[in-house]
Scaffold this motif. Structure first.
Motif, PDB file in Angstrom:
ATOM      1  N   ALA A  28       0.816  -1.212   0.000  1.00  0.00           N
ATOM      2  CA  ALA A  28       0.000   0.000   0.000  1.00  0.00           C
ATOM      3  C   ALA A  28       0.849   1.262   0.000  1.00  0.00           C
ATOM      4  O   ALA A  28       0.481   2.278  -0.616  1.00  0.00           O
ATOM      5  CB  ALA A  28      -0.939  -0.001   1.204  1.00  0.00           C
ATOM      6  N   LYS A  29       1.989   1.213   0.659  1.00  0.00           N
ATOM      7  CA  LYS A  29       2.840   2.399   0.757  1.00  0.00           C
ATOM      8  C   LYS A  29       3.740   2.582  -0.456  1.00  0.00           C
ATOM      9  O   LYS A  29       4.334   3.643  -0.638  1.00  0.00           O
ATOM     10  CB  LYS A  29       3.696   2.329   2.021  1.00  0.00           C
ATOM     11  CG  LYS A  29       2.883   2.464   3.307  1.00  0.00           C
ATOM     12  CD  LYS A  29       3.758   2.299   4.536  1.00  0.00           C
ATOM     13  CE  LYS A  29       2.933   2.440   5.817  1.00  0.00           C
ATOM     14  NZ  LYS A  29       3.744   2.228   7.040  1.00  0.00           N
ATOM     15  N   PRO A  63       0.175   8.059  -4.182  1.00  0.00           N
ATOM     16  CA  PRO A  63      -0.607   8.486  -3.006  1.00  0.00           C
ATOM     17  C   PRO A  63      -2.087   8.693  -3.315  1.00  0.00           C
ATOM     18  O   PRO A  63      -2.617   9.794  -3.230  1.00  0.00           O
ATOM     19  CB  PRO A  63       0.073   9.805  -2.608  1.00  0.00           C
ATOM     20  CG  PRO A  63       0.635  10.343  -3.890  1.00  0.00           C
ATOM     21  CD  PRO A  63       1.055   9.133  -4.671  1.00  0.00           C
ATOM     22  N   ARG A 112      -3.808   2.566  -3.322  1.00  0.00           N
ATOM     23  CA  ARG A 112      -3.194   1.920  -2.169  1.00  0.00           C
ATOM     24  C   ARG A 112      -4.044   0.745  -1.707  1.00  0.00           C
ATOM     25  O   ARG A 112      -3.513  -0.310  -1.327  1.00  0.00           O
ATOM     26  CB  ARG A 112      -3.000   2.928  -1.029  1.00  0.00           C
ATOM     27  CG  ARG A 112      -1.966   3.998  -1.341  1.00  0.00           C
ATOM     28  CD  ARG A 112      -1.448   4.681  -0.080  1.00  0.00           C
ATOM     29  NE  ARG A 112      -2.502   5.351   0.665  1.00  0.00           N
ATOM     30  CZ  ARG A 112      -2.899   6.606   0.448  1.00  0.00           C
ATOM     31  NH1 ARG A 112      -2.349   7.311  -0.533  1.00  0.00           N
ATOM     32  NH2 ARG A 112      -3.847   7.160   1.185  1.00  0.00           N
ATOM     33  N   LEU A 142      -7.089   3.494   5.042  1.00  0.00           N
ATOM     34  CA  LEU A 142      -7.244   3.801   3.622  1.00  0.00           C
ATOM     35  C   LEU A 142      -8.646   4.332   3.323  1.00  0.00           C
ATOM     36  O   LEU A 142      -8.815   5.244   2.515  1.00  0.00           O
ATOM     37  CB  LEU A 142      -6.959   2.552   2.784  1.00  0.00           C
ATOM     38  CG  LEU A 142      -5.515   2.039   2.823  1.00  0.00           C
ATOM     39  CD1 LEU A 142      -5.369   0.789   1.975  1.00  0.00           C
ATOM     40  CD2 LEU A 142      -4.548   3.106   2.334  1.00  0.00           C
TER      41      LEU A 142
END
Length: 236
Positions: free
Chosen positions: A96-97, A101, A106, A157
């Protein structure tokens, strides 16, 4: 102590002390080997039918050595559960990281990592998902903690998506928590679907779930909601 270690490492009769010392495995590596074997055996046989004798034999050490490293059968199962849960959370977080962005990208990356983990570490998932909640209080508690860790990542998220949607969205932090539970529950159940459809890849399953969840969420984040009083206005 050295005599106990040599015997526990399963050295053949007549081997010299020097040769035994050369083959001695560091504790962390030995524990990893034991847990590797234990995950497979627990997944295959279930907790109650699993024998520590079998795990010791497959790991190439003595049964007392298993207890020396991991204390008990419950301790061994907990070690398996903690390792597999940590692997899953780290995989989700890392994926996800690593992407752009955007909450939806993500989330897609995190779900793909989740389904990839289930596909690649099926035995580990069986230990986490199938068995842990039905066992001792300590094991069930550890399993619940692992689930909460994944839930927290998904909720973050969802909250990010709400925050980025602007004033049009009327969703609250409680809504984010609700969506996270629904999403994680759906992902859990889809692991069974994957097992029944081995030709479907993690990418296939992730894309289908994103279409079911995120496309619908897009309308909600834009301020549209479904109403029982006027269902014809529900967005398509």
């Amino acid at each position: 102590m050295s005599g106990t270690s040599s015997q526990g490492e399963g050295s053949p009769g007549g081997a010299s002390a020097d040769s035994v010392r050369r083959r001695r495995v560091p504790r962390a590596e030995r524990e990893r080997q034991i847990v590797d074997v234990a995950v497979e055996v627990f997944a295959k046989r279930g907790y109650h039918a699993t024998s520590v004798d079998e795990i010791a034999e497959l790991a190439g050490i003595s049964k007392p050595m298993v207890y020396l490293y991991l204390d008990s059968k419950e301790g061994l199962f907990l070690a398996c559960l903690h390792r597999e849960a940590n692997r899953l959370v780290v995989a989700f977080q890392g994926a996800a990281k690593a992407v752009a962005p955007s909450p939806e990208l993500r989330l897609h990356a995190g779900l793909l990592a989740f389904f990839g983990f289930v596909a690649e570490h099926r035995a580990g998932w069986v230990v986490l998902h199938r068995q842990a909640a039905e066992l001792t209080e300590a094991i069930a508690g550890a399993a619940a903690e692992a689930r909460r860790a994944v839930m927290a990542e998904v909720a973050d998220l969802v909250r990010a998506g709400i925050a980025e949607s602007g004033p049009a969205s009327r969703l609250s932090a409680e809504d984010a928590d609700f969506v996270a539970h629904a999403l994680v529950g759906a992902a859990d159940s889809l692991t069974d679907w994957m097992a029944r459809h081995p030709g479907r890849t993690p990418e296939d399953v992730t894309l289908r779930l994103m279409n079911m969840v995120w496309v619908g969420m897009g309308g909600v984040l834009a301020g549209r909601t479904w109403s029982l009083e006027d269902p014809g206005d529900a967005p398509h």
